[in-house]
Each structure stands twice: as structure tokens, then as C-alpha cells.
Motif scaffolding. Structure first.
Motif, PDB file in Angstrom:
ATOM      1  N   UNK A 124      22.013  20.618  27.950  1.00 37.32           N
ATOM      2  CA  UNK A 124      22.451  21.760  27.144  1.00 37.32           C
ATOM      3  C   UNK A 124      23.975  21.666  27.055  1.00 37.32           C
ATOM      4  N   UNK A 125      24.512  21.908  25.873  1.00 34.95           N
ATOM      5  CA  UNK A 125      25.978  21.928  25.749  1.00 34.95           C
ATOM      6  C   UNK A 125      26.383  22.978  24.726  1.00 34.95           C
ATOM      7  N   UNK A 128      26.083  20.233  30.194  1.00 40.40           N
ATOM      8  CA  UNK A 128      25.250  20.375  31.382  1.00 40.40           C
ATOM      9  C   UNK A 128      24.058  19.416  31.325  1.00 40.40           C
ATOM     10  N   UNK A 129      23.717  18.832  32.464  1.00 36.11           N
ATOM     11  CA  UNK A 129      22.548  17.949  32.508  1.00 36.11           C
ATOM     12  C   UNK A 129      21.819  18.088  33.833  1.00 36.11           C
ATOM     13  N   UNK A 188      28.378  31.121  24.963  1.00 40.50           N
ATOM     14  CA  UNK A 188      27.160  31.060  24.140  1.00 40.50           C
ATOM     15  C   UNK A 188      25.961  30.515  24.905  1.00 40.50           C
ATOM     16  N   UNK A 189      26.204  29.629  25.890  1.00 40.40           N
ATOM     17  CA  UNK A 189      25.058  28.936  26.515  1.00 40.40           C
ATOM     18  C   UNK A 189      24.880  29.220  28.016  1.00 40.40           C
ATOM     19  N   UNK A 191      25.620  12.956  26.966  1.00 39.91           N
ATOM     20  CA  UNK A 191      26.214  13.890  26.011  1.00 39.91           C
ATOM     21  C   UNK A 191      27.108  13.161  25.009  1.00 39.91           C
ATOM     22  N   UNK A 192      27.237  11.856  25.178  1.00 41.37           N
ATOM     23  CA  UNK A 192      28.063  11.075  24.249  1.00 41.37           C
ATOM     24  C   UNK A 192      29.499  11.552  24.257  1.00 41.37           C
ATOM     25  N   UNK A 193      30.010  11.845  25.456  1.00 43.35           N
ATOM     26  CA  UNK A 193      31.380  12.352  25.521  1.00 43.35           C
ATOM     27  C   UNK A 193      32.167  11.590  26.587  1.00 43.35           C
ATOM     28  N   UNK A 194      33.474  11.816  26.602  1.00 43.32           N
ATOM     29  CA  UNK A 194      34.312  11.242  27.659  1.00 43.32           C
ATOM     30  C   UNK A 194      34.637  12.359  28.652  1.00 43.32           C
ATOM     31  N   UNK A 195      35.043  11.973  29.843  1.00 48.56           N
ATOM     32  CA  UNK A 195      35.294  12.985  30.869  1.00 48.56           C
ATOM     33  C   UNK A 195      36.685  13.589  30.735  1.00 48.56           C
ATOM     34  N   UNK A 196      37.636  12.779  30.331  1.00 41.25           N
ATOM     35  CA  UNK A 196      39.021  13.265  30.264  1.00 41.25           C
ATOM     36  C   UNK A 196      39.516  13.210  28.819  1.00 41.25           C
TER      37      UNK A 196
END
Ligand SMILES: C[S@@+](CC[C@H](N)C(=O)[O-])C[C@H]1O[C@@H](n2cnc3c(N)ncnc32)[C@H](O)[C@@H]1O
Length: 250
Positions: free
Chosen positions: A211-212, A199-200, A217-218, A148-153
Motif C-alpha cells: 500500500x502506498x 508500505x509492504x 489518506x492511507x 514499490x519501484x522507488x528509491x530510498x533516498x
């Protein structure tokens, strides 16, 4: 104990490859036809990365957990004991003195995996007299964040890793960023508030689904995707990050 990543053979580390090439016997717990794919992936990893070395594979039947039991902790303890018995049998039957055996552990052995506890249990019972070395693996949590190209915190904030079962009881105290694993029941669906979800499912595998978005919405789309994937494949493995907005002030 060799962590093999959460589904993508490319996520097997160099250290794991070196370890694979020192092994005489690989122990595999077969979960039956439904999860055949997961056992096949382990064989694919051996085919790809073990070079010019004879090895044996010892397969045991992974005992089923009593999912109908209301007493969750007891059911898990009983299941672990029965798994330990299967592992003790495999080791006694297949590993000769002086040989090296390995369990290929899904993702990272440090995260929601009972293999280390089983080996401790066997040592306590006197059923195992061996040095245990752990090779870490890329966990599904790392894979999720990366895809998702994101960080957890968020900056200076905690992140909590928990189970669907616990999330269904309540949102964890003192965390606005929550990673959820082992969710058998769409625990995200009942959440209110301003929450984003990443979500993965089947991360790193050919069937991967991502899905994110804002949860309201999702949520229905994710619930539908889970149900459809479960129908189609017979099993699902998914993980998600929930991010609640407006972190509480410290
Ligand atoms: C018993 S835990 C093992 C976790 C593993 N040790 C790890 O490091 O990812 C199984 C849970 O991990 C998550 N999981 C493992 N592999 C996954 C994958 N490829 N995609 C999504 N979730 C996965 C799911 O939440 C699943 O219910």
C-alpha cells in the motif's frame, strides 16, 4: 552465515547457492508453530538449491523474548544470551571437527539480525573455534524499494533506517526519508505533516501486501490491513519507507 533474502526463494543469490552446497549441517532456530512458515521456507530453499549433497539439519528452540519487560535493552541482551546458549549447544552436539555449519539468516545478516553478534559472543566464551564467512542477502528494505519501484533516498540526501519503537518516540533528526522496521505498534499512525508512505508486508511471499500514498489518506487502510493480516496469519512482518516532503535546506 548465509543471507537467504526476505521471503522470495528467487532472491537467493548465486553466491548463497554456492555456499549452501558446501554445508554439512544447517542450524535452524525454530520459533514455534506461529512462524512455522518461515522455517518451512528455509527447507524449501534447501530442497530447491542443494544438489546431490547429503546434509543434516539441526533444529533448536528459539527462546522467547520477555516482551512484557519495560527494560528493552536488558530484555534483548538476556534473549541474545539465551539464544547464544542454544546455538552453542547445537554446534557442540551436531558439528564435527572439520565440518562446515551454516545459519540461514533472513534477509541480509547485516540488518537487524543478531546471529553475527551471537557467533562473536560464542567465540569470546571459547565455545566456537571456527572461521566465519558471511554471504550477504537481499534485505526486506531492498525488496520494499523494488516492489514499490522507488528509491530510498532523494538526490544527495540521507536515508535513516530505524525501528517502530524509535519512530514512536520522535522523527529522526536530519533525515526526511526514513525506513521503519520491527514496528509492533503502528508507529506511522501518529505522524503529522506532509508524509508519503510506501508500505509492504510479507514481501516476496504469497501473502504480500503493498500500500502506498499520502499518509493521511492511507494510514487507516494500512492499520486495518495489518490488524486483519495479523488476525488471519498470527504474525506479520512489514517494513515501510516514509518520505517527508520539502527536505530542509542544508
Ligand atoms: C529481525 S529484522 C530482520 C531483517 C532482515 N535481516 C532483513 O535484511 O530484512 C525483522 C524485520 O524485518 C522486516 N522484514 C523482514 N522480512 C520482511 C518481509 N518479507 N516483508 C516485510 N518486512 C520484512 C520487518 O520489519 C521485520 O520486523
Amino acid at each position: 552465515m548465509i543471507g537467504i533474502g526476505a521471503g522470495d526463494p528467487e532472491q537467493v543469490t548465486v553466491q548463497a547457492v554456492r555456499a549452501l552446497n558446501r554445508v554439512d549441517v544447517f542450524f535452524v532456530l525454530d520459533k514455534g508453530d506461529v512462524k512455522r512458515e518461515l522455517v518451512d521456507l528455509r527447507q524449501e530453499i534447501l530442497d530447491r538449491y542443494v544438489e546431490g549433497r547429503e546434509y543434516r539439519v539441526a533444529v533448536g528452540r528459539d527462546p522467547d523474548r520477555d516482551r512484557a519487560s519495560g527494560a528493552y535493552a536488558e530484555a534483548v541482551a538476556d534473549w541474545r544470551r539465551r539464544r547464544a546458549d542454544v546455538c552453542a549447544g547445537l554446534i557442540a552436539e551436531h558439528l564435527a571437527d572439520g565440518e562446515t555449519g551454516a545459519f540461514l539468516v533472513w534477509g541480509d545478516p547485516a540488518l537487524y539480525d543478531s546471529t553475527l553478534a551471537i557467533l562473536d559472543d560464542l567465540r569470546e566464551r571459547g565455545a566456537l573455534d571456527a572461521e566465519v564467512e558471511v554471504v550477504p542477502g537481499i534485505s526486506s528494505v531492498s525488496a520494499l524499494a523494488a516492489r514499490h519501484g522507488t528509491v530510498l533516498n532523494r538526490v544527495g540526501r540521507p536515508v535513516q533506517i530505524t525501528t517502530g519503537r524509535r519512530l514512536a518516540e520522535r522523527w529522526p533528526d536530519d533525515a526526511d526519508d526514513v525506513v521503519v522496521m520491527l514496528d509492533a505498534r503502528d508507529a506511522f499512525a501518529g505522524l503529522g505533516g506532509d508524509v508519503e508512505i510506501f508500505w509492504g508486508a510479507y514481501l516476496g511471499m504469497p501473502d504480500e501486501i503493498l500500500i502506498s500514498g499520502r499518509l493521511p489518506d492511507v494510514a487507516a487502510q494500512i492499520a486495518e490491513a495489518r490488524a486483519e493480516a495479523r488476525r488471519r496469519k498470527g504474525w506479520i512482518m512489514d517494513t515501510y519507507l516514509l518520505r517527508r516532503s520539502a527536505p530542509a535546506a542544508d
